[in-house]
Write an enzyme that holds these catalytic residues in place. Structure first.
Site, PDB file in Angstrom:
ATOM      1  N   GLU A 172       2.839  -7.942  -0.260  1.00 23.53           N
ATOM      2  CA  GLU A 172       3.810  -8.845   0.379  1.00 23.53           C
ATOM      3  C   GLU A 172       3.329  -9.301   1.764  1.00 23.53           C
ATOM      4  O   GLU A 172       3.996 -10.083   2.449  1.00 23.53           O
ATOM      5  CB  GLU A 172       5.175  -8.145   0.498  1.00 23.53           C
ATOM      6  CG  GLU A 172       5.814  -7.908  -0.856  1.00 23.53           C
ATOM      7  CD  GLU A 172       7.149  -7.190  -0.795  1.00 23.53           C
ATOM      8  OE1 GLU A 172       7.701  -7.012   0.312  1.00 23.53           O
ATOM      9  OE2 GLU A 172       7.637  -6.806  -1.861  1.00 23.53           O
ATOM     10  N   GLY A 203      -9.685  -5.252   3.595  1.00 31.82           N
ATOM     11  CA  GLY A 203      -9.716  -6.708   3.697  1.00 31.82           C
ATOM     12  C   GLY A 203      -8.546  -7.278   2.912  1.00 31.82           C
ATOM     13  O   GLY A 203      -7.557  -6.578   2.661  1.00 31.82           O
ATOM     14  N   PHE A 258       0.824  -1.218   0.000  1.00 36.67           N
ATOM     15  CA  PHE A 258       0.000   0.000   0.000  1.00 36.67           C
ATOM     16  C   PHE A 258       0.858   1.268   0.000  1.00 36.67           C
ATOM     17  O   PHE A 258       0.532   2.248  -0.666  1.00 36.67           O
ATOM     18  CB  PHE A 258      -0.915   0.051   1.241  1.00 36.67           C
ATOM     19  CG  PHE A 258      -1.847  -1.114   1.415  1.00 36.67           C
ATOM     20  CD1 PHE A 258      -2.219  -1.915   0.341  1.00 36.67           C
ATOM     21  CD2 PHE A 258      -2.371  -1.408   2.674  1.00 36.67           C
ATOM     22  CE1 PHE A 258      -3.096  -2.984   0.511  1.00 36.67           C
ATOM     23  CE2 PHE A 258      -3.254  -2.470   2.857  1.00 36.67           C
ATOM     24  CZ  PHE A 258      -3.612  -3.271   1.780  1.00 36.67           C
ATOM     25  N   ASP A 287      13.522   2.118  11.346  1.00 34.49           N
ATOM     26  CA  ASP A 287      12.641   1.057  11.827  1.00 34.49           C
ATOM     27  C   ASP A 287      11.657   1.710  12.797  1.00 34.49           C
ATOM     28  O   ASP A 287      12.087   2.301  13.801  1.00 34.49           O
ATOM     29  CB  ASP A 287      13.508  -0.010  12.536  1.00 34.49           C
ATOM     30  CG  ASP A 287      12.699  -1.232  12.949  1.00 34.49           C
ATOM     31  OD1 ASP A 287      11.510  -1.091  13.300  1.00 34.49           O
ATOM     32  OD2 ASP A 287      13.282  -2.335  12.943  1.00 34.49           O
ATOM     33  N   TYR A 300      -2.449 -10.222  16.046  1.00 34.43           N
ATOM     34  CA  TYR A 300      -2.578  -9.294  14.907  1.00 34.43           C
ATOM     35  C   TYR A 300      -3.893  -8.521  15.044  1.00 34.43           C
ATOM     36  O   TYR A 300      -3.909  -7.293  14.920  1.00 34.43           O
ATOM     37  CB  TYR A 300      -2.518 -10.038  13.571  1.00 34.43           C
ATOM     38  CG  TYR A 300      -2.683  -9.091  12.399  1.00 34.43           C
ATOM     39  CD1 TYR A 300      -1.691  -8.152  12.100  1.00 34.43           C
ATOM     40  CD2 TYR A 300      -3.828  -9.094  11.605  1.00 34.43           C
ATOM     41  CE1 TYR A 300      -1.839  -7.245  11.045  1.00 34.43           C
ATOM     42  CE2 TYR A 300      -3.987  -8.196  10.550  1.00 34.43           C
ATOM     43  CZ  TYR A 300      -2.990  -7.281  10.276  1.00 34.43           C
ATOM     44  OH  TYR A 300      -3.148  -6.382   9.244  1.00 34.43           O
ATOM     45  N   ARG A 303      14.135  -0.948   4.154  1.00 35.03           N
ATOM     46  CA  ARG A 303      14.946  -1.404   3.015  1.00 35.03           C
ATOM     47  C   ARG A 303      15.400  -0.215   2.175  1.00 35.03           C
ATOM     48  O   ARG A 303      14.681   0.270   1.299  1.00 35.03           O
ATOM     49  CB  ARG A 303      14.154  -2.426   2.190  1.00 35.03           C
ATOM     50  CG  ARG A 303      14.076  -3.780   2.894  1.00 35.03           C
ATOM     51  CD  ARG A 303      13.123  -4.725   2.243  1.00 35.03           C
ATOM     52  NE  ARG A 303      11.723  -4.378   2.477  1.00 35.03           N
ATOM     53  CZ  ARG A 303      10.689  -5.095   2.018  1.00 35.03           C
ATOM     54  NH1 ARG A 303      10.904  -6.190   1.316  1.00 35.03           N
ATOM     55  NH2 ARG A 303       9.454  -4.714   2.282  1.00 35.03           N
TER      56      ARG A 303
HETATM   57  P1  NDP Z   1       3.579  -5.140   2.776  1.00 33.03           P
HETATM   58  O1  NDP Z   1       4.257  -6.260   3.489  1.00 33.03           O
HETATM   59  O2  NDP Z   1       3.466  -5.232   1.289  1.00 33.03           O
HETATM   60  O3  NDP Z   1       4.303  -3.758   3.166  1.00 33.03           O
HETATM   61  C1  NDP Z   1       4.554  -3.453   4.518  1.00 33.03           C
HETATM   62  C2  NDP Z   1       5.414  -2.210   4.619  1.00 33.03           C
HETATM   63  O4  NDP Z   1       5.613  -1.921   6.009  1.00 33.03           O
HETATM   64  C3  NDP Z   1       6.765  -2.366   3.976  1.00 33.03           C
HETATM   65  O5  NDP Z   1       7.087  -1.209   3.247  1.00 33.03           O
HETATM   66  C4  NDP Z   1       7.709  -2.521   5.161  1.00 33.03           C
HETATM   67  O6  NDP Z   1       8.961  -1.921   4.864  1.00 33.03           O
HETATM   68  C5  NDP Z   1       6.990  -1.684   6.240  1.00 33.03           C
HETATM   69  N1  NDP Z   1       7.392  -2.094   7.581  1.00 33.03           N
HETATM   70  C6  NDP Z   1       7.118  -3.261   8.213  1.00 33.03           C
HETATM   71  N2  NDP Z   1       7.726  -3.302   9.414  1.00 33.03           N
HETATM   72  C7  NDP Z   1       8.397  -2.117   9.533  1.00 33.03           C
HETATM   73  C8  NDP Z   1       9.238  -1.565  10.532  1.00 33.03           C
HETATM   74  N3  NDP Z   1       9.499  -2.219  11.670  1.00 33.03           N
HETATM   75  N4  NDP Z   1       9.764  -0.345  10.334  1.00 33.03           N
HETATM   76  C9  NDP Z   1       9.527   0.331   9.200  1.00 33.03           C
HETATM   77  N5  NDP Z   1       8.748  -0.128   8.202  1.00 33.03           N
HETATM   78  C10 NDP Z   1       8.198  -1.357   8.371  1.00 33.03           C
HETATM   79  O7  NDP Z   1       2.142  -5.016   3.448  1.00 33.03           O
HETATM   80  P2  NDP Z   1       0.833  -4.131   3.054  1.00 33.03           P
HETATM   81  O8  NDP Z   1       1.212  -3.029   2.169  1.00 33.03           O
HETATM   82  O9  NDP Z   1      -0.212  -5.080   2.640  1.00 33.03           O
HETATM   83  O10 NDP Z   1       0.433  -3.614   4.501  1.00 33.03           O
HETATM   84  C11 NDP Z   1       0.502  -2.254   4.878  1.00 33.03           C
HETATM   85  C12 NDP Z   1      -0.397  -2.049   6.077  1.00 33.03           C
HETATM   86  O11 NDP Z   1      -1.738  -2.405   5.756  1.00 33.03           O
HETATM   87  C13 NDP Z   1      -0.024  -2.869   7.308  1.00 33.03           C
HETATM   88  O12 NDP Z   1      -0.222  -2.060   8.441  1.00 33.03           O
HETATM   89  C14 NDP Z   1      -1.007  -4.030   7.277  1.00 33.03           C
HETATM   90  O13 NDP Z   1      -1.251  -4.537   8.554  1.00 33.03           O
HETATM   91  C15 NDP Z   1      -2.232  -3.348   6.703  1.00 33.03           C
HETATM   92  N6  NDP Z   1      -3.192  -4.209   6.050  1.00 33.03           N
HETATM   93  C16 NDP Z   1      -2.839  -5.082   5.042  1.00 33.03           C
HETATM   94  C17 NDP Z   1      -3.803  -5.866   4.423  1.00 33.03           C
HETATM   95  C18 NDP Z   1      -3.483  -6.859   3.352  1.00 33.03           C
HETATM   96  O14 NDP Z   1      -4.270  -7.816   3.168  1.00 33.03           O
HETATM   97  N7  NDP Z   1      -2.404  -6.706   2.604  1.00 33.03           N
HETATM   98  C19 NDP Z   1      -5.220  -5.756   4.789  1.00 33.03           C
HETATM   99  C20 NDP Z   1      -5.473  -4.841   5.870  1.00 33.03           C
HETATM  100  C21 NDP Z   1      -4.497  -4.095   6.446  1.00 33.03           C
HETATM  101  P3  NDP Z   1      10.402  -2.546   5.220  1.00 33.03           P
HETATM  102  O15 NDP Z   1      10.249  -4.038   5.281  1.00 33.03           O
HETATM  103  O16 NDP Z   1      11.278  -2.057   4.119  1.00 33.03           O
HETATM  104  O17 NDP Z   1      10.734  -1.920   6.518  1.00 33.03           O
HETATM  105  C1  8X3 Z   2      -4.996  -8.067   6.828  1.00 29.65           C
HETATM  106  C2  8X3 Z   2      -6.295  -8.681   6.461  1.00 29.65           C
HETATM  107  O1  8X3 Z   2      -7.956 -10.546   7.029  1.00 29.65           O
HETATM  108  O2  8X3 Z   2      -5.586 -11.130   6.952  1.00 29.65           O
HETATM  109  O3  8X3 Z   2      -5.144  -7.124   7.824  1.00 29.65           O
HETATM  110  O4  8X3 Z   2      -6.451  -9.844   8.774  1.00 29.65           O
HETATM  111  S1  8X3 Z   2      -6.580 -10.099   7.358  1.00 29.65           S
END
Ligand code: NDP
Ligand code: 8X3
Length: 252
Positions: free
Chosen positions: A189, A184, A14, A60, A153, A35
């Site tokens: 990733e 949802g 996102f 981080d 989570y 990264r």
């Molecule tokens: P991705 O794994 O694709 O991206 C996650 C991002 O978060 C990466 O850029 C990663 O960067 C960063 N991140 C994770 N841990 C850290 C850290 N400790 N410090 C700094 N940056 C961090 O996941 P999404 O884009 O899908 O998820 C983004 C958000 O949306 C999250 O909060 C997730 O819980 C939420 N979400 C996701 C859903 C889904 O189904 N995909 C649904 C609902 C909510 P890097 O590793 O480079 O640090």
């Molecule tokens: C990510 C969506 O349904 O895996 O927040 O919790 S779910």
């Protein structure tokens, strides 16, 4: 007027899609993540394609000192942040409560609650003097319901929901909007991270679905951020058409 948009977790999913969407609409960006190479590449690509400036910050969110130091040392011309997309986060594991790894629990609490709050507080302190700004927090459908093996989570995302309400109340005198976006299943990733590189387990999450993709969520965030100053979407749940909530899917 071009905005300054601060996006955490811009190296994937996102956050990266938001960076592309906002840059394509001529907004200047502060992009963050751990990264460095990915951040640098994204910054170069966006500044090479659009008339925008991009400031990459590698940190981080779990490291309180780093968060405060990095945000505290943003150059003066970048300090007037219009929008924070508070997105960095993750799920680690999906296990029964009694067997779940305590390390996974620590990782999720430290990232999704504490890191999330450190960033929001530091950036809101930059917004307060200007009496304007917009904080967009990434919750989840897991902020609304709890599903089997989702334990910690879901708890962290319920905390995002609570903290979004708290920010909206305490930042009210400063006219800072707070929007919580709750997606949802979205194919990013996220599941590969959750299942620690197990692609078969990750792919199973999206089996039989046309799931959300990152660009769908970025479009929605962009819409929320573009509304007039007097309008704030407080809470928004977005799923793919084949998902009703945490429990009901039509997988065809
Ligand atoms: P991705 O794994 O694709 O991206 C996650 C991002 O978060 C990466 O850029 C990663 O960067 C960063 N991140 C994770 N841990 C850290 C850290 N400790 N410090 C700094 N940056 C961090 O996941 P999404 O884009 O899908 O998820 C983004 C958000 O949306 C999250 O909060 C997730 O819980 C939420 N979400 C996701 C859903 C889904 O189904 N995909 C649904 C609902 C909510 P890097 O590793 O480079 O640090
Ligand atoms: C990510 C969506 O349904 O895996 O927040 O919790 S779910």
């Amino acid at each position: 007027m071009d905005k300054i948009v601060f996006i955490t977790g811009a190296t994937a999913g996102f956050g990266e899609a938001c960076a592309r969407k906002f840059a394509a609409n001529n907004h200047n960006l502060i992009i963050t993540g751990r990264r460095q190479e990915r951040l640098q590449q994204l910054a170069e690509e966006l500044t090479g394609t659009y008339p925008v400036a991009v400031l990459p910050l590698v940190f981080d969110v779990r490291n309180r000192e780093q968060v405060l130091e990095m945000i505290g040392s943003i150059p003066e011309q970048w300090k007037r942040i219009d929008v924070l997309i508070n997105n960095a986060g993750l799920a680690a594991g999906k296990d029964d409560f009694a067997q779940a790894s305590l390390d996974d629990w620590d990782t999720m609490v430290d990232t999704n609650i504490k890191g999330f709050a450190y960033v929001a507080q530091a950036v809101s302190n930059l917004m307060i003097p200007h009496k304007r700004g917009h904080i967009i927090n990434l919750g989840s459908v897991a902020a609304k319901q709890v599903y089997a093996q989702g334990n910690m989570y879901c708890a962290t995302k319920h905390a995002v929901e609570a903290l979004s309400q708290a920010m909206r109340i305490d930042l009210l005198p400063y006219h800072i909007k707070v929007t919580a976006i709750h997606p949802g299943a979205a194919n990013t990733e996220f599941s590969t991270v959750r299942f620690k590189g197990d692609r078969i387990a990750a792919d199973k999450v999206y089996e039989g679905l046309i799931p959300l993709v990152a660009a769908d969520v970025a479009e929605t965030i962009f819409y929320c951020a573009g509304l007039p100053d007097h309008v704030c979407i407080n809470d928004l749940v977005i799923t793919c058409t084949q998902q009703a909530d945490c429990f009901y899917y039509d997988r065809g």
